[in-house]
Design an enzyme around this catalytic site. Structure first.
Site, mmCIF file in Angstrom:
data_model
loop_
_atom_site.group_PDB
_atom_site.id
_atom_site.type_symbol
_atom_site.label_atom_id
_atom_site.label_comp_id
_atom_site.label_asym_id
_atom_site.label_seq_id
_atom_site.Cartn_x
_atom_site.Cartn_y
_atom_site.Cartn_z
ATOM 1 N N ASN A 86 0.850 -1.188 0.000
ATOM 2 C CA ASN A 86 0.000 0.000 0.000
ATOM 3 C C ASN A 86 0.891 1.245 0.000
ATOM 4 O OD1 ASN A 86 0.604 0.745 2.803
ATOM 5 N ND2 ASN A 86 -0.453 -1.184 3.250
ATOM 6 N N SER A 144 8.339 -14.113 -3.601
ATOM 7 C CA SER A 144 7.541 -14.991 -2.744
ATOM 8 C C SER A 144 6.438 -14.214 -2.024
ATOM 9 C CB SER A 144 8.422 -15.695 -1.706
ATOM 10 O OG SER A 144 9.600 -16.171 -2.285
ATOM 11 N N LYS A 168 11.953 -19.583 -4.325
ATOM 12 C CA LYS A 168 11.072 -20.571 -4.948
ATOM 13 C C LYS A 168 10.658 -21.648 -3.941
ATOM 14 C CE LYS A 168 10.712 -18.752 -9.064
ATOM 15 N NZ LYS A 168 9.517 -17.952 -9.356
ATOM 16 N N SER A 216 13.065 -16.095 -21.640
ATOM 17 C CA SER A 216 12.291 -14.872 -21.388
ATOM 18 C C SER A 216 13.259 -13.736 -21.070
ATOM 19 C CB SER A 216 11.366 -15.091 -20.197
ATOM 20 O OG SER A 216 12.170 -15.301 -19.038
HETATM 21 P P1 NAI Z 1 9.306 -12.431 -17.676
HETATM 22 O O1 NAI Z 1 10.414 -11.438 -17.764
HETATM 23 O O2 NAI Z 1 8.408 -12.553 -18.848
HETATM 24 O O3 NAI Z 1 8.377 -12.181 -16.411
HETATM 25 C C1 NAI Z 1 8.776 -11.615 -15.216
HETATM 26 C C2 NAI Z 1 7.924 -10.383 -15.012
HETATM 27 O O4 NAI Z 1 8.025 -9.933 -13.674
HETATM 28 C C3 NAI Z 1 8.335 -9.213 -15.901
HETATM 29 O O5 NAI Z 1 7.229 -8.820 -16.682
HETATM 30 C C4 NAI Z 1 8.711 -8.133 -14.896
HETATM 31 O O6 NAI Z 1 8.391 -6.854 -15.366
HETATM 32 C C5 NAI Z 1 7.861 -8.541 -13.711
HETATM 33 N N1 NAI Z 1 8.261 -7.990 -12.414
HETATM 34 C C6 NAI Z 1 9.494 -7.996 -11.843
HETATM 35 N N2 NAI Z 1 9.448 -7.391 -10.647
HETATM 36 C C7 NAI Z 1 8.156 -7.014 -10.443
HETATM 37 C C8 NAI Z 1 7.483 -6.324 -9.397
HETATM 38 N N3 NAI Z 1 8.119 -5.913 -8.311
HETATM 39 N N4 NAI Z 1 6.150 -6.111 -9.523
HETATM 40 C C9 NAI Z 1 5.492 -6.505 -10.628
HETATM 41 N N5 NAI Z 1 6.080 -7.157 -11.648
HETATM 42 C C10 NAI Z 1 7.402 -7.396 -11.558
HETATM 43 O O7 NAI Z 1 10.033 -13.804 -17.349
HETATM 44 P P2 NAI Z 1 9.465 -15.278 -17.047
HETATM 45 O O8 NAI Z 1 10.664 -16.135 -17.135
HETATM 46 O O9 NAI Z 1 8.302 -15.595 -17.899
HETATM 47 O O10 NAI Z 1 9.035 -15.226 -15.531
HETATM 48 C C11 NAI Z 1 7.728 -15.508 -15.061
HETATM 49 C C12 NAI Z 1 7.796 -16.494 -13.911
HETATM 50 O O11 NAI Z 1 8.267 -17.750 -14.408
HETATM 51 C C13 NAI Z 1 8.744 -16.099 -12.786
HETATM 52 O O12 NAI Z 1 8.171 -16.444 -11.544
HETATM 53 C C14 NAI Z 1 9.952 -16.986 -13.053
HETATM 54 O O13 NAI Z 1 10.722 -17.229 -11.898
HETATM 55 C C15 NAI Z 1 9.239 -18.241 -13.522
HETATM 56 N N6 NAI Z 1 10.082 -19.233 -14.188
HETATM 57 C C16 NAI Z 1 10.825 -18.919 -15.307
HETATM 58 C C17 NAI Z 1 11.612 -19.878 -15.929
HETATM 59 C C18 NAI Z 1 12.394 -19.552 -17.165
HETATM 60 O O14 NAI Z 1 13.258 -20.340 -17.578
HETATM 61 N N7 NAI Z 1 12.131 -18.444 -17.826
HETATM 62 C C19 NAI Z 1 11.681 -21.267 -15.424
HETATM 63 C C20 NAI Z 1 10.840 -21.515 -14.259
HETATM 64 C C21 NAI Z 1 10.091 -20.534 -13.675
#
Ligand code: NAI
Length: 286
Positions: free
Chosen positions: A78, A147, A190, A222
């Site tokens: 908030n 988290s 995680k 990504s």
């Molecule tokens: P991504 O870059 O598309 O998504 C991450 C997003 O989080 C971004 O859009 C970023 O702007 C946003 N973000 C970061 N800090 C933030 C905040 N404080 N408030 C709001 N938004 C915030 O990348 P991806 O990889 O698709 O990540 C999505 C989820 O998938 C994450 O939880 C990541 O840990 C998980 N993941 C990704 C893997 C991979 O190999 N890319 C593998 C396993 C899990």
């Protein structure tokens, strides 16, 4: 009546959040997204200029519509939480009502209720540092953004969620196996997210009849993953060693999310669902 989804963590067309939004849209859901404040401008501009039109295509040929984009920073619950330097930051000053509580209030005011809540965001400022070199601040920041952001999001959106609804987050096998390079406390973040998935499934299930699951995804190139720095190595490792020797498509995670959000998954809650071509099941690389 169609379902309404809020997908937090969409800022381009490369990540899991985008793919999940698409799969939900293809299944008939109305899509709202939450976009990180500093990324909002470029995302909205690119969308308006048609830069994502090719990847907006749904299986029936129509384009995914995003009904509304909300600025969001999930590390602040908030306005009282927001420090001066962020408030006055040029990239934040142009937007309003982007703390978790305010976004939930805005969605409630605009739409009344939602059925599906997706958390597809993470941030670990020291992710490229080994755990032994991670500072207390870096570790706590990883937990806060990756988290607690989910606890907070679910807490504030639960009152808007229709009974029978479903909530999904994204996790990584580094929570339970050693993945050198996944540093900065992101492994711990995680692990917390997965443990919280179980506790939240209990609390949200008993109180609101909401299911809570997390998808443990394989490697995807990504924006966030490229920032970590070893994503190509992970993709090659998976190709070489997983039971299914193909590159993971973001859509495969999107489709699993659509399944988990649907009545087909009506008895699944508190689960960590692997969508990784089976890599997690291997004991040694071959
Ligand atoms: P991504 O870059 O598309 O998504 C991450 C997003 O989080 C971004 O859009 C970023 O702007 C946003 N973000 C970061 N800090 C933030 C905040 N404080 N408030 C709001 N938004 C915030 O990348 P991806 O990889 O698709 O990540 C999505 C989820 O998938 C994450 O939880 C990541 O840990 C998980 N993941 C990704 C893997 C991979 O190999 N890319 C593998 C396993 C899990």
């Amino acid at each position: 009546k169609g379902k309404r989804a809020f997908v937090a963590g969409v800022a381009d067309d490369n990540g899991f959040g985008w793919a999940i939004a698409k799969s939900l849209a293809a299944a008939g859901a109305e899509i709202l997204v939450g976009t990180w404040v500093p990324a909002l401008n470029i995302f909205e501009t690119s969308l308006q200029r048609g830069k994502f039109d090719e990847s907006r295509k749904l299986p029936d040929g129509s384009l995914m519509e995003i009904t509304k984009i909300y600025p969001l920073d999930a590390v602040f619950d908030n306005p009282d939480d927001v420090p001066e330097d962020i408030k006055s930051n040029r990239r934040y000053a142009g937007s309003t009502n982007w703390t978790v509580q305010e976004v939930a209030e805005s969605v409630k005011r605009d739409f009344g209720s939602i059925d599906i809540l997706v958390h597809s965001l993470a941030n670990g400022p020291e992710v490229s540092k080994p755990l032994l070199e991670t500072s207390r601040n870096g570790y706590l920041a990883a937990l806060s953004a990756s988290s607690y952001s989910y606890v907070s999001l679910l807490k504030h959106f639960l009152p808007l969620m229709n009974p029978g609804g479903s909530s999904i987050s994204l996790t990584h096998v580094a929570s339970e196996r050693i993945i050198p390079g996944y540093g900065g406390g992101m492994n711990s973040a995680k692990a917390a997210l997965e443990s919280d998935t179980r506790v939240l499934a209990f609390e949200a299930g008993r109180k609101h009849k909401i299911r809570v699951n997390t998808i443990s995804a394989g490697p995807l190139r990504s924006r966030a993953a490229k920032a970590i720095g070893f994503i190509d190595t992970m993709i090659e490792y998976s190709l070489a060693n997983a039971p299914l020797q193909k590159e993971l498509a973001a859509d495969e995670v999107g489709n699993t999310a659509a399944f988990l959000a649907s009545p087909l998954a009506s008895a699944i809650t508190g689960a960590v669902v692997f969508v990784d071509n089976g890599l997690n099941a291997m004991g040694v690389g071959v």
